[in-house]
Design an enzyme around this catalytic site. Structure first.
Site, PDB file in Angstrom:
ATOM      1  N   ALA A  61       0.849  -1.188   0.000  1.00 22.69           N
ATOM      2  CA  ALA A  61       0.000   0.000   0.000  1.00 22.69           C
ATOM      3  C   ALA A  61       0.887   1.242   0.000  1.00 22.69           C
ATOM      4  O   ALA A  61       2.035   1.188   0.427  1.00 22.69           O
ATOM      5  CB  ALA A  61      -0.887  -0.003   1.240  1.00 22.69           C
ATOM      6  N   GLY A 100       0.691  -5.146   0.980  1.00 22.08           N
ATOM      7  CA  GLY A 100      -0.428  -5.264   0.036  1.00 22.08           C
ATOM      8  C   GLY A 100      -0.004  -5.875  -1.286  1.00 22.08           C
ATOM      9  O   GLY A 100      -0.813  -6.487  -1.986  1.00 22.08           O
ATOM     10  N   GLU A 103      -0.229  -9.484  -0.662  1.00 23.94           N
ATOM     11  CA  GLU A 103      -1.658  -9.809  -0.535  1.00 23.94           C
ATOM     12  C   GLU A 103      -2.323  -9.836  -1.917  1.00 23.94           C
ATOM     13  O   GLU A 103      -3.181 -10.687  -2.186  1.00 23.94           O
ATOM     14  CB  GLU A 103      -2.323  -8.793   0.396  1.00 23.94           C
ATOM     15  CG  GLU A 103      -1.885  -8.938   1.856  1.00 23.94           C
ATOM     16  CD  GLU A 103      -2.375  -7.804   2.722  1.00 23.94           C
ATOM     17  OE1 GLU A 103      -3.155  -8.089   3.651  1.00 23.94           O
ATOM     18  OE2 GLU A 103      -1.998  -6.643   2.463  1.00 23.94           O
ATOM     19  N   GLU A 123       3.852  -5.242   7.504  1.00 22.10           N
ATOM     20  CA  GLU A 123       2.965  -4.212   8.056  1.00 22.10           C
ATOM     21  C   GLU A 123       3.224  -3.962   9.544  1.00 22.10           C
ATOM     22  O   GLU A 123       3.126  -2.835  10.022  1.00 22.10           O
ATOM     23  CB  GLU A 123       1.497  -4.631   7.863  1.00 22.10           C
ATOM     24  CG  GLU A 123       0.960  -4.461   6.452  1.00 22.10           C
ATOM     25  CD  GLU A 123       1.273  -5.654   5.555  1.00 22.10           C
ATOM     26  OE1 GLU A 123       0.674  -5.743   4.463  1.00 22.10           O
ATOM     27  OE2 GLU A 123       2.122  -6.484   5.916  1.00 22.10           O
TER      28      GLU A 123
HETATM   29  C1  LIG Z   1      -3.000  -3.087   3.149  1.00 20.91           C
HETATM   30  C2  LIG Z   1      -1.650  -3.577   3.439  1.00 20.91           C
HETATM   31  O1  LIG Z   1      -1.821  -4.726   4.201  1.00 20.91           O
HETATM   32  C3  LIG Z   1      -0.797  -2.673   4.232  1.00 20.91           C
HETATM   33  C4  LIG Z   1      -1.462  -1.614   4.912  1.00 20.91           C
HETATM   34  C5  LIG Z   1       0.472  -2.319   3.494  1.00 20.91           C
HETATM   35  O2  LIG Z   1       0.729  -2.745   2.426  1.00 20.91           O
HETATM   36  S1  LIG Z   1       1.549  -1.284   4.326  1.00 20.91           S
HETATM   37  C6  LIG Z   1       2.975  -1.222   3.275  1.00 20.91           C
HETATM   38  C7  LIG Z   1       3.781  -2.456   3.438  1.00 20.91           C
HETATM   39  N1  LIG Z   1       4.985  -2.353   2.633  1.00 20.91           N
HETATM   40  C8  LIG Z   1       6.174  -2.161   3.178  1.00 20.91           C
HETATM   41  O3  LIG Z   1       6.323  -2.051   4.359  1.00 20.91           O
HETATM   42  C9  LIG Z   1       7.350  -2.073   2.233  1.00 20.91           C
HETATM   43  C10 LIG Z   1       8.043  -0.773   2.419  1.00 20.91           C
HETATM   44  N2  LIG Z   1       9.134  -0.587   1.485  1.00 20.91           N
HETATM   45  C11 LIG Z   1      10.308  -1.239   1.624  1.00 20.91           C
HETATM   46  O4  LIG Z   1      10.517  -2.069   2.489  1.00 20.91           O
HETATM   47  C12 LIG Z   1      11.402  -0.856   0.672  1.00 20.91           C
HETATM   48  O5  LIG Z   1      11.145   0.397   0.197  1.00 20.91           O
HETATM   49  C13 LIG Z   1      11.546  -1.812  -0.530  1.00 20.91           C
HETATM   50  C14 LIG Z   1      10.274  -2.015  -1.225  1.00 20.91           C
HETATM   51  C15 LIG Z   1      12.116  -3.127  -0.024  1.00 20.91           C
HETATM   52  C16 LIG Z   1      12.597  -1.165  -1.519  1.00 20.91           C
HETATM   53  O6  LIG Z   1      13.745  -0.873  -0.790  1.00 20.91           O
HETATM   54  P1  LIG Z   1      14.902   0.065  -1.464  1.00 20.91           P
HETATM   55  O7  LIG Z   1      15.992   0.142  -0.475  1.00 20.91           O
HETATM   56  O8  LIG Z   1      15.175  -0.430  -2.800  1.00 20.91           O
HETATM   57  O9  LIG Z   1      14.247   1.501  -1.670  1.00 20.91           O
HETATM   58  P2  LIG Z   1      13.763   2.511  -0.553  1.00 20.91           P
HETATM   59  O10 LIG Z   1      14.742   3.595  -0.383  1.00 20.91           O
HETATM   60  O11 LIG Z   1      13.359   1.771   0.655  1.00 20.91           O
HETATM   61  O12 LIG Z   1      12.437   3.090  -1.221  1.00 20.91           O
HETATM   62  C17 LIG Z   1      12.533   3.907  -2.374  1.00 20.91           C
HETATM   63  C18 LIG Z   1      11.531   5.009  -2.228  1.00 20.91           C
HETATM   64  O13 LIG Z   1      10.209   4.422  -2.257  1.00 20.91           O
HETATM   65  C19 LIG Z   1       9.478   4.825  -1.106  1.00 20.91           C
HETATM   66  N3  LIG Z   1       8.613   3.704  -0.712  1.00 20.91           N
HETATM   67  C20 LIG Z   1       8.970   2.441  -0.540  1.00 20.91           C
HETATM   68  N4  LIG Z   1       7.907   1.674  -0.205  1.00 20.91           N
HETATM   69  C21 LIG Z   1       6.837   2.497  -0.166  1.00 20.91           C
HETATM   70  C22 LIG Z   1       5.449   2.313   0.104  1.00 20.91           C
HETATM   71  N5  LIG Z   1       4.934   1.117   0.410  1.00 20.91           N
HETATM   72  N6  LIG Z   1       4.645   3.397   0.051  1.00 20.91           N
HETATM   73  C23 LIG Z   1       5.154   4.620  -0.274  1.00 20.91           C
HETATM   74  N7  LIG Z   1       6.476   4.861  -0.542  1.00 20.91           N
HETATM   75  C24 LIG Z   1       7.288   3.807  -0.497  1.00 20.91           C
HETATM   76  C25 LIG Z   1      10.550   5.143  -0.063  1.00 20.91           C
HETATM   77  O14 LIG Z   1      10.098   6.027   0.900  1.00 20.91           O
HETATM   78  C26 LIG Z   1      11.644   5.768  -0.922  1.00 20.91           C
HETATM   79  O15 LIG Z   1      11.259   7.080  -1.162  1.00 20.91           O
HETATM   80  P3  LIG Z   1      12.329   8.189  -1.201  1.00 20.91           P
HETATM   81  O16 LIG Z   1      13.092   8.130   0.071  1.00 20.91           O
HETATM   82  O17 LIG Z   1      13.229   7.878  -2.381  1.00 20.91           O
HETATM   83  O18 LIG Z   1      11.556   9.461  -1.365  1.00 20.91           O
END
Ligand SMILES: C[C@H](O)[C@H](C)C(=O)SCCNC(=O)CCNC(=O)[C@H](O)C(C)(C)COP(=O)([O-])OP(=O)([O-])OC[C@H]1O[C@@H](n2cnc3c(N)ncnc32)[C@H](O)[C@@H]1OP(=O)([O-])[O-]
Length: 719
Positions: A61, A100, A103, A123
């Protein structure tokens, strides 16, 4: 956004498009709904593949949307529509399928992953739970214990482990999209009922109650007050005990309790702050995007004590060649063994070959003449460090970066020992250096932006959270620790016990209270620093150690314990007692309690009842107040820098966001009022005197944290 195309004649290909991680923003969700509908209604299409642009499936998400009113199609029905489709839908997973994103893949009928892909439901690390069916589908697919592990830890698994668990159906080393299209053609027209995970019965382990009680107990212990892990267990329990629809209701209900919680806001703040600190800046205007790092192919470490060994391992694990120098033969032999052991254990954990051949050892500092960067990690003594820097300045080839691992000494004074102070920065690691994530990169007034950029890049390469900070006594972390420790000592003088203070801090979420931490790191470490600051010597004419030093209140309690050889775990006695020197289990020590009573009596102090709130307010607000002074002094560029230092280096509970974020949550006005209250009660404690930046922020209506930099900038421009 999602792009639609038909490939290989009969496969509808849906490509998620939202760089950099194809997060499921409102536009992407709408794109998925539209393209899935198109694929299902296209008579030429017999099967569908969903993939992500730029070699990444989906990062979940869009976390950036959480702070605003969510619009666009909701995830749950979108995924249901895919699962209910009458044509097979195959997820082609490259890069990451997280939250997500996974999912979404679990709603598909098949999952093909690239061998380098990472999958998970992280999450919980954002203070949430998988709220798009993850807590209900994953246990049905891989069983309750495995699902509980992935959902309560949020850990990412490799494609190989995902295949072994049954999360994915196939792993490929080649183009995942091609493999998925070929696979989709092969399953076209096949019955799908057996591929709709939500219809699966959830395997019920025979000892279901015992399993959940055991997991809940473990989760509560490791969570240290975090609420999301507990809710994750409750949601998976619903999967194991209720039909899918009711389970989904429970998942939604529990998510609602988390989504707007302070802890979720704190953890999401940490997610972005962790990335923001890599975009560093210096008061002279130098910045991360205008300063080019110089590549480092060969590095050296001088001094192979505990820190030097950890730094050597951290460098070698990046693939760099390292020269490790230790002048003492015995110390060198012991270090070789220790370093090899750490490398082998680390390699085993990561399933790779140990980088033993990356390191060469020498007793001769001349050996570092041809390296790109040197990290000095000798004993914390200015005289010794100055000598080493003078030697390095004459030995190293021009342009070699000279870095010091000092934890408090003046980096610029060391730079003065060389002809090129612009090449000198601090690289302050935290013990154990190959494990702790934090690295303070300390720039002096003459450090070049290129030196800072190079150290920051090397830190990132070592997997560190690197934070650029200015040179001052104790830099950021240790400088803020002083008022925190001082208040803890004063609370003992006024009637508290180490147990009470530690319990309050551990209930707040710290892994260890200040006195247990002091026993672990050794009371003599702080004693040496206080001696260095000229604080711990003089006694009053009464023979009693003075409680006013350098014009401010001082507590000699720590010094008195050290004078009796009570250095903590290493001597088996400190603020607590231990079975024997080196053991780690702290037990209350009646001797310490009667020593405190005697001390108070000798100094005419009357013990009073002290509660957890006072402990937290005095220890944490004094630390936070020093954080504001650091921002005011421009030593840290923003609150995120301070917060990431405390979360990754000092055990500040992540679900509390960090000291500065916490101050914002409590309310700056409240912090100011309480500091004033305590400063009036203790006017001889300057650390309790509210910092002018705090006054200024409160006066300007306590703006949200992301607005503080503007106030600080205005303050600096007026200075
Ligand atoms: C319904 C549902 O159940 C629920 C509620 C959800 O789904 S909650 C969401 C759950 N998802 C997560 O927890 C995964 C979070 N992301 C990561 O773990 C990592 O990003 C990555 C995927 C392993 C890539 O790592 P990276 O090292 O290559 O790049 P980065 O530097 O980390 O990220 C590159 C850029 O992308 C942005 N970014 C990464 N994931 C994002 C996300 N999910 N949403 C928005 N921005 C995101 C991050 O801030 C950075 O921005 P900027 O700093 O460049 O401006």
């Amino acid at each position: 956004m999602a792009k639609y195309s038909r490939v290989s004649g009969s496969v509808g290909l849906i490509t998620l498009q939202n760089p950099p991680v194809n997060a499921l923003s409102a536009a992407v969700r709408q794109g998925i709904v539209d393209t899935v509908e198109r694929a299902l209604s296209d008579p030429k299409v017999k099967s569908v593949v969903i993939c992500g642009q730029n070699g990444i499936f989906c990062g979940g998400a869009d976390i950036k949307e959480f702070g605003s009113n969510m619009s666009g199609p909701p995830l749950v029905p979108m995924i249901h529509a895919i699962e209910a489709a009458n044509k097979p839908v195959v997820a082609a997973i490259e890069g990451s399928a997280l939250g997500g994103g996974l999912e979404l893949a679990l709603g598909c009928h098949y999952r093909i992953a690239h061998s380098k892909a990472r999958l998970g439901l992280p999450e919980v690390t954002l203070g949430l739970l998988p709220a798009a069916g993850g807590t209900q589908r994953l246990p049905r697919l891989i069983g309750v214990p495995a699902a509980l592990d992935l959902i309560t830890t949020g850990r990412h698994v490799t494609a190989a482990e995902a295949l072994q668990l049954g999360v994915v159906d196939q792993v490929t080393d080649h183009s995942t999209v091609d493999a998925a299209v070929k696979f989709a053609q092969s399953v076209a027209g096949k019955p799908l009922d057996a591929r709709r995970i939500s219809t699966y019965p959830c395997p019920r382990p025979s000892d279901l109650d015992a399993l959940f009680e055991g997991v809940m107990e473990k989760v509560r212990q490791s969570a240290r007050g975090a609420i999301a892990p507990v809710a994750c267990v409750q949601a998976v329990r619903a999967a194991a005990t209720q039909p899918y629809t009711q389970g989904m209701e429970r998942e939604k209900e529990l998510m609602a309790t988390l989504f707007t919680s302070g802890q979720a806001r704190a953890l999401q703040y940490c997610f972005f702050a962790q990335r923001a600190v890599s975009r560093w800046s210096m008061p002279n205007g130098a910045r991360w995007d205008t300063s080019k790092p110089r590549p480092v192919h060969k590095a050296a470490v001088i001094g192979l004590g505990t820190m030097g060994r950890g730094i050597t391992v951290a460098l070698a694990q990046t693939g760099l060649s390292v020269i490790a120098v230790e002048t003492q033969e015995k110390q060198l032999m012991e270090a070789k063994q220790a370093v090899s052991g750490m490398l082998e254990r680390g390699a085993k954990r990561r399933g790779v070959a140990p980088a033993l051949d990356r390191i060469s050892y020498s007793r001769d500092i001349q050996a570092v003449a041809d390296v790109d960067l040197v990290i000095e990690a000798v004993f914390e003594d200015m005289g010794l460090k100055k000598k080493v820097f003078q030697q390095l300045a004459s030995i190293c080839r021009p342009g070699t970066f000279l870095c010091t691992n000092t934890s408090a000494l003046d980096v610029d004074h060391l730079a003065s020992q060389t002809h090129n102070p612009e090449l000198v920065v601090g690289m302050h690691f935290f013990a154990p250096a190959h494990v702790m994530k934090l690295l303070e990169v300390v720039y002096g007034p003459r450090s070049s932006p290129q030196a800072v950029a190079t150290a920051m890049q090397l830190g990132k390469k070592m997997g560190k959270i690197s934070v650029a900070v200015g040179n001052c006594p104790g830099f950021v972390g240790n400088r803020m620790l002083k008022p925190y420790m001082e208040q803890a000592f004063f609370l003992l003088e006024e009637g508290a016990t180490p147990e009470l203070v530690d319990r309050a801090l551990e209930e707040f979420g710290f892994p260890m209270g200040v006195f247990r931490m002091s026993d672990l790191s050794g009371l003599d470490v702080g004693w040496r620093v206080r001696k260095g600051d000229g604080l711990s010597e003089p006694g009053a004419p009464s023979g009693q150690p003075a409680r006013i030093r350098q014009g401010r209140r001082y507590s000699p309690l720590g010094d008195l314990l050290c004078e009796q050889g009570r250095f903590g775990q290493k001597t088996g006695r400190g603020w607590y007692q231990y079975n024997k020197p080196g053991s780690r289990v702290a037990r209350s020590d009646p001797w310490l309690h009667s020593f405190l009573e005697g001390y108070r009596a000798r100094h005419g102090l009357v013990a009073r009842r002290i509660d957890n709130q006072e402990v937290l307010e005095r220890c944490l607000y004094a630390l936070i107040n020093e954080g504001f002074r650091i921002l005011e002094d421009g030593i840290a560029a923003g609150p995120e820098d301070i917060d990431m230092i405390y979360v990754f280096g000092y055990g500040w509970p992540r679900h509390r966001g960090g000291p500065m974020f916490y101050a914002g949550m409590v309310g700056l006005g409240k912090v100011l009022e309480r500091l004033e209250h305590y400063h009036q009660a203790h006017p001889d404690v300057p650390y309790l005197k509210p910092c002018s930046l705090l006054w200024r922020l409160v006066a300007s209506g306590s703006p949200p944290l992301h607005k503080w930099r503007e106030v600080i900038k205005k303050l600096h421009s007026q200075l």
